[in-house]
Design a protein around this motif. Structure first.
Motif, PDB file in Angstrom:
ATOM      1  N   PHE A 104      19.283  -9.537   4.650  1.00 26.12           N
ATOM      2  CA  PHE A 104      20.375  -8.727   5.166  1.00 26.12           C
ATOM      3  C   PHE A 104      20.395  -7.364   4.475  1.00 26.12           C
ATOM      4  O   PHE A 104      20.221  -7.285   3.254  1.00 26.12           O
ATOM      5  N   THR A 105      20.587  -6.328   5.250  1.00 23.69           N
ATOM      6  CA  THR A 105      20.799  -5.013   4.652  1.00 23.69           C
ATOM      7  C   THR A 105      22.157  -5.005   3.964  1.00 23.69           C
ATOM      8  O   THR A 105      22.984  -5.906   4.171  1.00 23.69           O
ATOM      9  N   VAL A 106      22.407  -3.996   3.152  1.00 22.06           N
ATOM     10  CA  VAL A 106      23.697  -3.916   2.462  1.00 22.06           C
ATOM     11  C   VAL A 106      24.866  -3.874   3.452  1.00 22.06           C
ATOM     12  O   VAL A 106      25.831  -4.636   3.315  1.00 22.06           O
ATOM     13  N   PRO A 107      24.812  -3.002   4.491  1.00 19.73           N
ATOM     14  CA  PRO A 107      25.929  -2.998   5.452  1.00 19.73           C
ATOM     15  C   PRO A 107      26.098  -4.328   6.178  1.00 19.73           C
ATOM     16  O   PRO A 107      27.224  -4.806   6.366  1.00 19.73           O
ATOM     17  N   ALA A 133      28.737  -9.646   7.096  1.00 21.23           N
ATOM     18  CA  ALA A 133      28.610 -11.105   7.100  1.00 21.23           C
ATOM     19  C   ALA A 133      29.601 -11.740   6.123  1.00 21.23           C
ATOM     20  O   ALA A 133      30.268 -12.735   6.452  1.00 21.23           O
ATOM     21  N   PHE A 134      29.704 -11.169   4.932  1.00 20.44           N
ATOM     22  CA  PHE A 134      30.614 -11.700   3.916  1.00 20.44           C
ATOM     23  C   PHE A 134      32.054 -11.660   4.424  1.00 20.44           C
ATOM     24  O   PHE A 134      32.801 -12.644   4.336  1.00 20.44           O
ATOM     25  N   ALA A 135      32.451 -10.533   4.980  1.00 20.48           N
ATOM     26  CA  ALA A 135      33.814 -10.389   5.494  1.00 20.48           C
ATOM     27  C   ALA A 135      34.079 -11.353   6.644  1.00 20.48           C
ATOM     28  O   ALA A 135      35.153 -11.973   6.724  1.00 20.48           O
ATOM     29  N   LEU A 136      33.112 -11.505   7.529  1.00 22.06           N
ATOM     30  CA  LEU A 136      33.280 -12.357   8.699  1.00 22.06           C
ATOM     31  C   LEU A 136      33.397 -13.832   8.300  1.00 22.06           C
ATOM     32  O   LEU A 136      34.284 -14.552   8.781  1.00 22.06           O
ATOM     33  N   LEU A 178      28.216 -21.875  14.519  1.00 22.27           N
ATOM     34  CA  LEU A 178      28.116 -20.817  15.525  1.00 22.27           C
ATOM     35  C   LEU A 178      28.084 -19.446  14.862  1.00 22.27           C
ATOM     36  O   LEU A 178      27.307 -18.561  15.249  1.00 22.27           O
ATOM     37  N   LEU A 179      28.926 -19.284  13.865  1.00 19.42           N
ATOM     38  CA  LEU A 179      29.014 -18.012  13.149  1.00 19.42           C
ATOM     39  C   LEU A 179      27.709 -17.704  12.417  1.00 19.42           C
ATOM     40  O   LEU A 179      27.176 -16.588  12.488  1.00 19.42           O
ATOM     41  N   LEU A 180      27.168 -18.687  11.722  1.00 20.78           N
ATOM     42  CA  LEU A 180      25.917 -18.478  10.982  1.00 20.78           C
ATOM     43  C   LEU A 180      24.760 -18.205  11.927  1.00 20.78           C
ATOM     44  O   LEU A 180      23.868 -17.396  11.621  1.00 20.78           O
ATOM     45  N   HIS A 181      24.750 -18.870  13.076  1.00 18.76           N
ATOM     46  CA  HIS A 181      23.700 -18.621  14.067  1.00 18.76           C
ATOM     47  C   HIS A 181      23.771 -17.176  14.564  1.00 18.76           C
ATOM     48  O   HIS A 181      22.742 -16.495  14.691  1.00 18.76           O
ATOM     49  N   ALA A 182      24.974 -16.709  14.827  1.00 21.16           N
ATOM     50  CA  ALA A 182      25.139 -15.332  15.295  1.00 21.16           C
ATOM     51  C   ALA A 182      24.710 -14.329  14.232  1.00 21.16           C
ATOM     52  O   ALA A 182      24.095 -13.297  14.532  1.00 21.16           O
ATOM     53  N   LEU A 183      25.013 -14.631  12.974  1.00 25.55           N
ATOM     54  CA  LEU A 183      24.611 -13.734  11.887  1.00 25.55           C
ATOM     55  C   LEU A 183      23.089 -13.720  11.721  1.00 25.55           C
ATOM     56  O   LEU A 183      22.505 -12.680  11.407  1.00 25.55           O
ATOM     57  N   GLU A 184      22.446 -14.863  11.933  1.00 24.69           N
ATOM     58  CA  GLU A 184      20.984 -14.894  11.859  1.00 24.69           C
ATOM     59  C   GLU A 184      20.373 -14.035  12.961  1.00 24.69           C
ATOM     60  O   GLU A 184      19.403 -13.307  12.733  1.00 24.69           O
ATOM     61  N   GLU A 185      20.956 -14.084  14.150  1.00 22.38           N
ATOM     62  CA  GLU A 185      20.468 -13.239  15.245  1.00 22.38           C
ATOM     63  C   GLU A 185      20.678 -11.762  14.918  1.00 22.38           C
ATOM     64  O   GLU A 185      19.809 -10.927  15.200  1.00 22.38           O
ATOM     65  N   ALA A 186      21.808 -11.436  14.303  1.00 27.57           N
ATOM     66  CA  ALA A 186      22.069 -10.044  13.925  1.00 27.57           C
ATOM     67  C   ALA A 186      21.094  -9.588  12.845  1.00 27.57           C
ATOM     68  O   ALA A 186      20.615  -8.452  12.875  1.00 27.57           O
ATOM     69  N   ARG A 187      20.784 -10.492  11.905  1.00 32.50           N
ATOM     70  CA  ARG A 187      19.832 -10.156  10.846  1.00 32.50           C
ATOM     71  C   ARG A 187      18.441  -9.907  11.419  1.00 32.50           C
ATOM     72  O   ARG A 187      17.762  -8.931  11.054  1.00 32.50           O
ATOM     73  N   THR A 193      21.398 -22.062   4.654  1.00 32.03           N
ATOM     74  CA  THR A 193      21.741 -23.327   3.993  1.00 32.03           C
ATOM     75  C   THR A 193      22.724 -23.084   2.855  1.00 32.03           C
ATOM     76  O   THR A 193      23.721 -23.797   2.703  1.00 32.03           O
ATOM     77  N   GLY A 194      22.419 -22.065   2.048  1.00 32.88           N
ATOM     78  CA  GLY A 194      23.274 -21.761   0.905  1.00 32.88           C
ATOM     79  C   GLY A 194      24.671 -21.334   1.301  1.00 32.88           C
ATOM     80  O   GLY A 194      25.663 -21.773   0.707  1.00 32.88           O
ATOM     81  N   LEU A 195      24.774 -20.469   2.314  1.00 30.77           N
ATOM     82  CA  LEU A 195      26.090 -19.987   2.749  1.00 30.77           C
ATOM     83  C   LEU A 195      26.879 -21.073   3.467  1.00 30.77           C
ATOM     84  O   LEU A 195      28.107 -21.120   3.366  1.00 30.77           O
ATOM     85  N   ARG A 196      26.181 -21.968   4.155  1.00 34.00           N
ATOM     86  CA  ARG A 196      26.894 -23.078   4.799  1.00 34.00           C
ATOM     87  C   ARG A 196      27.484 -24.000   3.739  1.00 34.00           C
ATOM     88  O   ARG A 196      28.653 -24.406   3.840  1.00 34.00           O
ATOM     89  N   LYS A 197      26.685 -24.338   2.749  1.00 29.01           N
ATOM     90  CA  LYS A 197      27.161 -25.203   1.667  1.00 29.01           C
ATOM     91  C   LYS A 197      28.344 -24.562   0.945  1.00 29.01           C
ATOM     92  O   LYS A 197      29.362 -25.210   0.685  1.00 29.01           O
ATOM     93  N   ARG A 198      28.209 -23.293   0.649  1.00 30.34           N
ATOM     94  CA  ARG A 198      29.279 -22.579  -0.050  1.00 30.34           C
ATOM     95  C   ARG A 198      30.540 -22.511   0.796  1.00 30.34           C
ATOM     96  O   ARG A 198      31.656 -22.692   0.300  1.00 30.34           O
TER      97      ARG A 198
END
Length: 208
Positions: free
Chosen positions: A115-118, A123-126, A193-202, A66-71
């Motif tokens: 999220f781990t540091v790596p 995620a931030f870069a993407l 779509l991007l946030l969903h993929a990052l959640e799956e990676a997390r 939610t926070g990253l989507r808003k940002r």
């Protein structure tokens, strides 16, 4: 001074912003500006830092997605208002306090979300690559209003043989020419779509 510099850059582009023009807009000699900034790169860094103040940041009481989507939505809006900042926002060698606070808060939201540091770095870069890329592409589109979009679409259809480019013709007819079409609506679709993929990676990373 920063407000006037930003207004000039918004109106005329960053290339047109000189210390002389800024001085004229403020009604002072250009040399007097050097009492506030060391040089033009210093001015540009300060302008970018002021832009980061406008971005809504994730709060500590909401989940990371939610926070990253808003940002991200806010960041895209800010870059759309200040298109000159797209090429400068992360290029400075001396980021200001607002820029550093912004980056730290985004990383903090990701780390608090598991999220781990790596993976937080990935995620931030993407996310930011998507935001910057979308804004740059949107800025270069040859249309802005719905009327301009429709006119361009009709011109395109008139100049491309549908039998040779059937999928292009289909896209224009069934998507672009649908009333209410707005290219800007593609941004939240791609972001989700991007946030969903990052959640799956997390989640996958946490399950290892």
């Amino acid at each position: 001074m920063l407000r006037t510099a930003i207004e000039l850059a918004d109106r005329d582009g960053i290339e047109s912003l000189t210390m002389r023009r800024l001085g004229e807009a403020l009604g002072v000699e250009a040399m007097s500006l050097y009492n506030h900034v060391a040089n033009k790169p210093d001015l540009l860094n300060a302008m970018v830092d002021a832009i980061f103040v406008e971005i809504e940041l994730p709060s500590q009481d909401e989940d990371w997605r939610t926070g990253l989507r808003k940002r991200s939505m806010s960041f895209r809006d800010v870059l759309s208002r200040h298109p000159w900042a797209t090429g400068l926002a992360d290029s400075g060698t001396q980021p200001g306090p607002s820029t550093l606070r912004h980056h730290d808060r985004v990383l903090g939201a990701l780390r608090s979300g598991g999220f781990t540091v790596p993976l937080a770095a990935h995620a931030f870069a993407l996310i930011d690559s998507y935001i910057y890329g979308f804004v740059m592409q949107e800025k270069n589109l040859p249309f802005e209003t719905e009327e301009q979009t429709a006119a361009m679409a009709h011109t395109l259809l008139a100049n491309i043989p549908a039998d040779q480019y059937p999928h292009l013709a289909e896209l224009v007819e069934q998507h672009v020419l649908v009333p209410g079409y707005d290219y800007a609506a593609e941004f939240p679709f791609g972001l989700d779509l991007l946030l969903h993929a990052l959640e799956e990676a997390r989640a996958a990373d946490a399950g290892r």
